[in-house]
Design a protein around this motif. Structure first.
Motif, PDB file in Angstrom:
ATOM      1  N   PHE A  64     -15.193  12.491 -11.362  1.00 14.62           N
ATOM      2  CA  PHE A  64     -15.274  11.047 -11.158  1.00 14.62           C
ATOM      3  C   PHE A  64     -13.907  10.465 -10.810  1.00 14.62           C
ATOM      4  CE2 PHE A  64     -14.760   6.805 -13.074  1.00 14.62           C
ATOM      5  CZ  PHE A  64     -15.690   6.093 -12.330  1.00 14.62           C
ATOM      6  N   PHE A  65     -12.893  10.862 -11.559  1.00 15.76           N
ATOM      7  CA  PHE A  65     -11.537  10.342 -11.360  1.00 15.76           C
ATOM      8  C   PHE A  65     -11.046  10.640  -9.947  1.00 15.76           C
ATOM      9  CE2 PHE A  65      -6.906  10.380 -11.861  1.00 15.76           C
ATOM     10  CZ  PHE A  65      -6.696   9.222 -12.591  1.00 15.76           C
ATOM     11  N   ASN A  66     -11.197  11.887  -9.521  1.00 20.16           N
ATOM     12  CA  ASN A  66     -10.725  12.278  -8.195  1.00 20.16           C
ATOM     13  C   ASN A  66     -11.540  11.632  -7.081  1.00 20.16           C
ATOM     14  OD1 ASN A  66      -8.466  14.438  -8.173  1.00 20.16           O
ATOM     15  ND2 ASN A  66      -9.801  15.088  -9.842  1.00 20.16           N
ATOM     16  N   MET A  67     -12.848  11.521  -7.274  1.00 19.08           N
ATOM     17  CA  MET A  67     -13.690  10.936  -6.238  1.00 19.08           C
ATOM     18  C   MET A  67     -13.397   9.451  -6.046  1.00 19.08           C
ATOM     19  SD  MET A  67     -15.529  13.024  -4.554  1.00 19.08           S
ATOM     20  CE  MET A  67     -16.613  11.836  -3.783  1.00 19.08           C
ATOM     21  N   VAL A  68     -13.126   8.746  -7.139  1.00 17.66           N
ATOM     22  CA  VAL A  68     -12.801   7.323  -7.029  1.00 17.66           C
ATOM     23  C   VAL A  68     -11.514   7.138  -6.233  1.00 17.66           C
ATOM     24  CG1 VAL A  68     -12.059   5.293  -8.326  1.00 17.66           C
ATOM     25  CG2 VAL A  68     -14.051   6.584  -9.080  1.00 17.66           C
ATOM     26  N   PHE A  69     -10.494   7.907  -6.579  1.00 17.65           N
ATOM     27  CA  PHE A  69      -9.231   7.807  -5.851  1.00 17.65           C
ATOM     28  C   PHE A  69      -9.407   8.245  -4.399  1.00 17.65           C
ATOM     29  CE2 PHE A  69      -7.240   7.085  -9.848  1.00 17.65           C
ATOM     30  CZ  PHE A  69      -6.009   6.523  -9.561  1.00 17.65           C
ATOM     31  N   ASN A  70     -10.136   9.320  -4.217  1.00 10.46           N
ATOM     32  CA  ASN A  70     -10.361   9.838  -2.870  1.00 10.46           C
ATOM     33  C   ASN A  70     -11.036   8.793  -1.995  1.00 10.46           C
ATOM     34  OD1 ASN A  70     -10.742  11.500  -0.670  1.00 10.46           O
ATOM     35  ND2 ASN A  70     -12.430  12.621  -1.564  1.00 10.46           N
ATOM     36  N   TYR A  71     -12.120   8.215  -2.490  1.00 13.39           N
ATOM     37  CA  TYR A  71     -12.883   7.242  -1.711  1.00 13.39           C
ATOM     38  C   TYR A  71     -12.075   5.984  -1.417  1.00 13.39           C
ATOM     39  CZ  TYR A  71     -16.102   3.407  -0.819  1.00 13.39           C
ATOM     40  OH  TYR A  71     -16.699   2.289  -0.290  1.00 13.39           O
ATOM     41  N   ARG A  72     -11.470   5.411  -2.442  1.00 16.25           N
ATOM     42  CA  ARG A  72     -10.813   4.119  -2.267  1.00 16.25           C
ATOM     43  C   ARG A  72      -9.601   4.206  -1.346  1.00 16.25           C
ATOM     44  NH1 ARG A  72     -12.604   0.023  -5.439  1.00 16.25           N
ATOM     45  NH2 ARG A  72     -10.708  -1.167  -5.058  1.00 16.25           N
ATOM     46  N   TYR A  73      -8.753   5.195  -1.567  1.00 17.09           N
ATOM     47  CA  TYR A  73      -7.528   5.246  -0.775  1.00 17.09           C
ATOM     48  C   TYR A  73      -7.764   5.820   0.613  1.00 17.09           C
ATOM     49  CZ  TYR A  73      -5.189   3.637  -4.891  1.00 17.09           C
ATOM     50  OH  TYR A  73      -4.811   2.860  -5.947  1.00 17.09           O
ATOM     51  N   CYS A  74      -8.716   6.704   0.731  1.00 18.93           N
ATOM     52  CA  CYS A  74      -9.097   7.194   2.057  1.00 18.93           C
ATOM     53  C   CYS A  74      -9.656   6.035   2.879  1.00 18.93           C
ATOM     54  CB  CYS A  74     -10.131   8.309   1.911  1.00 18.93           C
ATOM     55  SG  CYS A  74     -10.509   9.174   3.443  1.00 18.93           S
ATOM     56  N   ARG A  75     -10.506   5.232   2.262  1.00 20.07           N
ATOM     57  CA  ARG A  75     -11.085   4.093   2.978  1.00 20.07           C
ATOM     58  C   ARG A  75     -10.021   3.064   3.330  1.00 20.07           C
ATOM     59  NH1 ARG A  75     -16.620   0.638   1.666  1.00 20.07           N
ATOM     60  NH2 ARG A  75     -16.358  -0.823   3.396  1.00 20.07           N
ATOM     61  N   ARG A 120     -16.601   8.286   4.955  1.00 23.42           N
ATOM     62  CA  ARG A 120     -18.016   8.558   4.710  1.00 23.42           C
ATOM     63  C   ARG A 120     -18.312  10.050   4.775  1.00 23.42           C
ATOM     64  NH1 ARG A 120     -20.421   5.154   8.478  1.00 23.42           N
ATOM     65  NH2 ARG A 120     -20.604   6.774  10.061  1.00 23.42           N
ATOM     66  N   GLY A 121     -17.786  10.697   5.799  1.00 23.07           N
ATOM     67  CA  GLY A 121     -18.051  12.117   5.973  1.00 23.07           C
ATOM     68  C   GLY A 121     -17.445  12.970   4.875  1.00 23.07           C
ATOM     69  N   TYR A 122     -16.187  12.672   4.523  1.00 27.99           N
ATOM     70  CA  TYR A 122     -15.506  13.506   3.527  1.00 27.99           C
ATOM     71  C   TYR A 122     -16.087  13.311   2.133  1.00 27.99           C
ATOM     72  CZ  TYR A 122     -11.753  15.719   0.868  1.00 27.99           C
ATOM     73  OH  TYR A 122     -11.043  16.527   0.011  1.00 27.99           O
ATOM     74  N   THR A 123     -16.306  12.068   1.730  1.00 28.53           N
ATOM     75  CA  THR A 123     -16.859  11.831   0.394  1.00 28.53           C
ATOM     76  C   THR A 123     -18.282  12.380   0.289  1.00 28.53           C
ATOM     77  OG1 THR A 123     -17.493   9.583   1.081  1.00 28.53           O
ATOM     78  CG2 THR A 123     -15.434   9.828  -0.131  1.00 28.53           C
ATOM     79  N   THR A 124     -19.043  12.276   1.365  1.00 27.75           N
ATOM     80  CA  THR A 124     -20.398  12.836   1.361  1.00 27.75           C
ATOM     81  C   THR A 124     -20.349  14.352   1.213  1.00 27.75           C
ATOM     82  OG1 THR A 124     -21.249  11.038   2.749  1.00 27.75           O
ATOM     83  CG2 THR A 124     -22.541  13.066   2.665  1.00 27.75           C
TER      84      THR A 124
END
Length: 234
Positions: free
Chosen positions: A70-81, A16-20
């Motif tokens: 968009f591409f990087n944020m999707v990967f970042n969010y999903r795999y980080c989570r 949550r913190g990093y993606t925000t």
């Protein structure tokens, strides 16, 4: 509005913190509140002019809104989570240590490689660690390739190369992820091995909930939304 806030609070704290932070940084650039020139990694400005915020902001900017963002944020969010909810479930301090290790590794590497933003490399590191800890999950990339999870970082690097990007970014992320994986998951299990990366007590005090306590807002990612068998390797 309450439902949106509740969904937001259900995201694990580090994800949550990093993606925000990434979203707010990009939004600030998009609105001309700040300039990318105030954010990028520049050793002289950091260590000589003491613009220390660049040590963090260069990990939070993927470019202005567009496909790459968009591409990087999707990967970042999903795999980080996924990492935070599974491998690091109940061990937020260890997850924090992984972030710190990755940031320090890439910052040191950035002193010798001409890179202005390390956010994409950081995302690849997260993907690499997840992929090595989930070796039997089958991935589907754009409906064209089917492969086991450990190949995902290499597929992403090949895809980046085909798009004309500099693959040193992906290579740095893979290197950071591999060193972390080796020190944390491989070396301690070897004969006479030991755990090199020991989480400091202050991180445990800061991030780990007392035994028996859990964030009441937290809900794991639904099973059907978890990686494996989805297009894009998501």
């Amino acid at each position: 509005m309450n439902n949106i806030l509740q969904e937001y609070l259900q995201i694990p704290v580090f994800t949550r913190g990093y993606t925000t932070a990434c979203l707010l940084t990009t939004l600030a650039v998009q609105l001309d509140i700040v300039s990318p020139f105030q954010l990028y990694f520049h050793p002289t400005l950091i260590f000589k002019n003491l613009q220390l915020w660049r040590l963090i902001t260069n990990f939070c900017f993927f470019g202005t809104f567009g496909f790459n963002f968009f591409f990087n944020m999707v990967f970042n969010y999903r795999y980080c989570r996924m990492l935070e909810e599974n491998s690091f479930r109940g061990r937020t301090s260890d997850f924090a240590l992984m972030f710190i290790f990755g940031g320090c590794f890439m910052t040191l590497a950035g002193l010798f490689v001409n890179m202005v933003f390390l956010s994409q490399a950081f995302t690849i590191m997260i993907v690499y660690v997840w992929s090595r800890r989930n070796p039997f999950i089958r991935m589907n990339f754009f409906g064209l390739l089917t492969f086991q999870a450990p190949y995902l970082p290499w597929v992403l690097m090949a895809f980046s190369f085909l798009l004309g990007n500099v693959i040193i970014v992906d290579a740095m992320g893979i290197a950071a992820g591999h060193v972390y994986y080796f020190l944390e998951d491989v070396f301690p299990r070897q004969r006479n091995g030991f755990r090199v990366l020991r989480t400091p007590q202050f991180l445990k005090t800061l991030f780990d909930a007392p035994p028996g306590q859990q964030d009441p807002n937290y809900q794991p990612l639904p099973e059907e939304e978890r990686p494996g068998g989805f297009n894009w390797g998501l």
